[in-house]
Design a protein around this motif. Structure first.
Motif, PDB file in Angstrom:
ATOM      1  N   THR A  21     101.705  25.163  24.035  1.00 45.08           N
ATOM      2  CA  THR A  21     101.404  25.870  22.882  1.00 45.08           C
ATOM      3  C   THR A  21     102.128  25.435  21.740  1.00 45.08           C
ATOM      4  OG1 THR A  21     103.428  27.515  23.364  1.00 45.08           O
ATOM      5  CG2 THR A  21     101.272  28.170  23.787  1.00 45.08           C
ATOM      6  N   VAL A  22     103.135  24.573  21.968  1.00 44.52           N
ATOM      7  CA  VAL A  22     103.878  24.048  20.926  1.00 44.52           C
ATOM      8  C   VAL A  22     103.018  22.996  20.254  1.00 44.52           C
ATOM      9  CG1 VAL A  22     105.738  22.681  20.088  1.00 44.52           C
ATOM     10  CG2 VAL A  22     106.399  24.737  21.442  1.00 44.52           C
ATOM     11  N   PRO A  23     102.396  22.118  21.128  1.00 45.41           N
ATOM     12  CA  PRO A  23     101.676  20.915  20.538  1.00 45.41           C
ATOM     13  C   PRO A  23     100.542  21.564  19.944  1.00 45.41           C
ATOM     14  CG  PRO A  23     102.730  20.424  22.753  1.00 45.41           C
ATOM     15  CD  PRO A  23     102.813  21.860  22.469  1.00 45.41           C
ATOM     16  N   TYR A  24      99.836  22.714  20.370  1.00 47.23           N
ATOM     17  CA  TYR A  24      98.735  23.146  19.893  1.00 47.23           C
ATOM     18  C   TYR A  24      98.985  23.530  18.196  1.00 47.23           C
ATOM     19  CZ  TYR A  24      94.558  25.732  19.281  1.00 47.23           C
ATOM     20  OH  TYR A  24      93.125  26.277  18.625  1.00 47.23           O
ATOM     21  N   LEU A  25     100.344  24.407  18.147  1.00 46.66           N
ATOM     22  CA  LEU A  25     100.616  25.092  17.041  1.00 46.66           C
ATOM     23  C   LEU A  25     100.878  23.685  15.877  1.00 46.66           C
ATOM     24  CD1 LEU A  25     102.976  27.849  18.039  1.00 46.66           C
ATOM     25  CD2 LEU A  25     100.603  28.014  17.172  1.00 46.66           C
ATOM     26  N   GLU A  85      89.689  18.966  18.012  1.00 47.24           N
ATOM     27  CA  GLU A  85      90.716  19.243  19.006  1.00 47.24           C
ATOM     28  C   GLU A  85      91.299  20.590  19.117  1.00 47.24           C
ATOM     29  OE1 GLU A  85      94.014  16.518  17.897  1.00 47.24           O
ATOM     30  OE2 GLU A  85      92.694  15.276  16.664  1.00 47.24           O
ATOM     31  N   LEU A  86      91.154  21.511  18.076  1.00 47.19           N
ATOM     32  CA  LEU A  86      91.527  22.706  18.162  1.00 47.19           C
ATOM     33  C   LEU A  86      90.642  23.753  19.142  1.00 47.19           C
ATOM     34  CD1 LEU A  86      92.503  23.300  14.450  1.00 47.19           C
ATOM     35  CD2 LEU A  86      94.078  23.385  16.469  1.00 47.19           C
ATOM     36  N   ALA A  87      89.348  23.220  19.189  1.00 46.88           N
ATOM     37  CA  ALA A  87      88.591  23.797  20.067  1.00 46.88           C
ATOM     38  C   ALA A  87      88.745  23.698  21.312  1.00 46.88           C
ATOM     39  CB  ALA A  87      87.240  23.559  19.778  1.00 46.88           C
ATOM     40  N   MET A  88      89.578  22.713  21.899  1.00 46.78           N
ATOM     41  CA  MET A  88      89.842  22.260  23.410  1.00 46.78           C
ATOM     42  C   MET A  88      90.579  23.472  23.980  1.00 46.78           C
ATOM     43  SD  MET A  88      88.031  19.840  24.261  1.00 46.78           S
ATOM     44  CE  MET A  88      88.949  19.157  25.479  1.00 46.78           C
ATOM     45  N   PRO A  89      90.585  23.753  25.061  1.00 43.83           N
ATOM     46  CA  PRO A  89      91.593  24.809  25.828  1.00 43.83           C
ATOM     47  C   PRO A  89      92.968  24.078  26.042  1.00 43.83           C
ATOM     48  CG  PRO A  89      89.983  24.164  27.410  1.00 43.83           C
ATOM     49  CD  PRO A  89      89.654  23.345  26.105  1.00 43.83           C
TER      50      PRO A  89
END
Length: 231
Positions: free
Chosen positions: A180-184, A207-211
């Motif tokens: 979650t940290v890398p996603y944020l 990139e943001l669309a990737m699970p």
């Protein structure tokens, strides 16, 4: 930039989606000074639209409640940022009530545009931008967010940005921090791009669309937790 943040989650500050939204605003603040006014839809005194349509003729609703202040805040903002989880492939009930009560922004007349008819806006909103950030509990966005996207694009046909995120409950799971940290961090990058141009690059959106974790792994975890909680 003046931002009206409408938190449509019944969980208010505990919303999974709100963590995504806050990261987006943090990224915007890296580029420009953002003056954020935050309201929580579930805490507002907003009555149900009765369908009398008098607001479309008079420019104001017959109901005297908090919606008048919300409409006033619309007029004084540069960006309307709506944050809410996906409920039944649409918006949560408190957010739906608020959206229904936006009718005073429109007139009763009908105009043809892009093959459909719609009500013209009462005041010029061309300089006002709209952004929707919505998270869902499913492991994928496809087959889940399409109804919401259609509604938002019909309601806000100009200057609309949408970020839809799957696996959103992970943001409230401390053990999920490695993903979650890398996603944020990517969401913050999106916020910076948006503040610069009111758009986000296709590469970053991909990139943001990737699970964050494999979809089947996420589904298995959710199913296991559901079975444990039902005992």
């Amino acid at each position: 930039m003046k931002i009206l943040l409408i938190n449509g989650s019944p969980k208010c500050g505990q919303s999974d989606t709100l963590q995504i939204t806050n990261a987006f605003i943090d990224g915007m603040n890296d580029v420009c000074d953002c003056e954020v006014r935050s309201i929580e839809a579930v805490k507002l005194n907003i009555g149900y639209c009765t369908g009398c349509l008098s607001c479309m003729n008079r420019g104001r609703c017959v109901l005297n409640d908090d919606m008048a202040d919300v409409l006033s805040a619309f007029a004084g903002s540069d960006l309307i940022l709506m944050s809410f989880p996906l409920y039944c492939y649409g918006v949560p009930a408190p957010m739906k009530v608020l959206l229904d009560r936006l009718l005073p922004l429109s007139c009763a007349e009908m105009i043809a545009h892009d093959g459909r008819y719609s009500h013209p806006v009462r005041t010029d909103l061309s300089s006002l931008h709209f952004a929707v950030i919505s998270g869902c509990g499913f492991p994928n966005t496809e087959g889940n967010f399409e109804p919401l996207r259609l509604q938002m694009n019909l309601m806000f046909p100009y200057n609309l940005f949408m970020l839809t995120v799957a696996e959103a409950p992970l943001f409230n799971a401390p053990e999920a921090a490695p993903v979650t940290v890398p996603y944020l961090d990517k969401v913050r990058r999106a916020g910076r791009e948006y503040a610069e141009s009111f758009s986000v690059s296709d590469n970053l959106m991909s990139e943001l669309a990737m699970p964050m974790i494999p979809t089947q792994t996420y589904a298995d975890i959710c199913s296991m937790n559901a079975k444990q909680n039902s005992r």
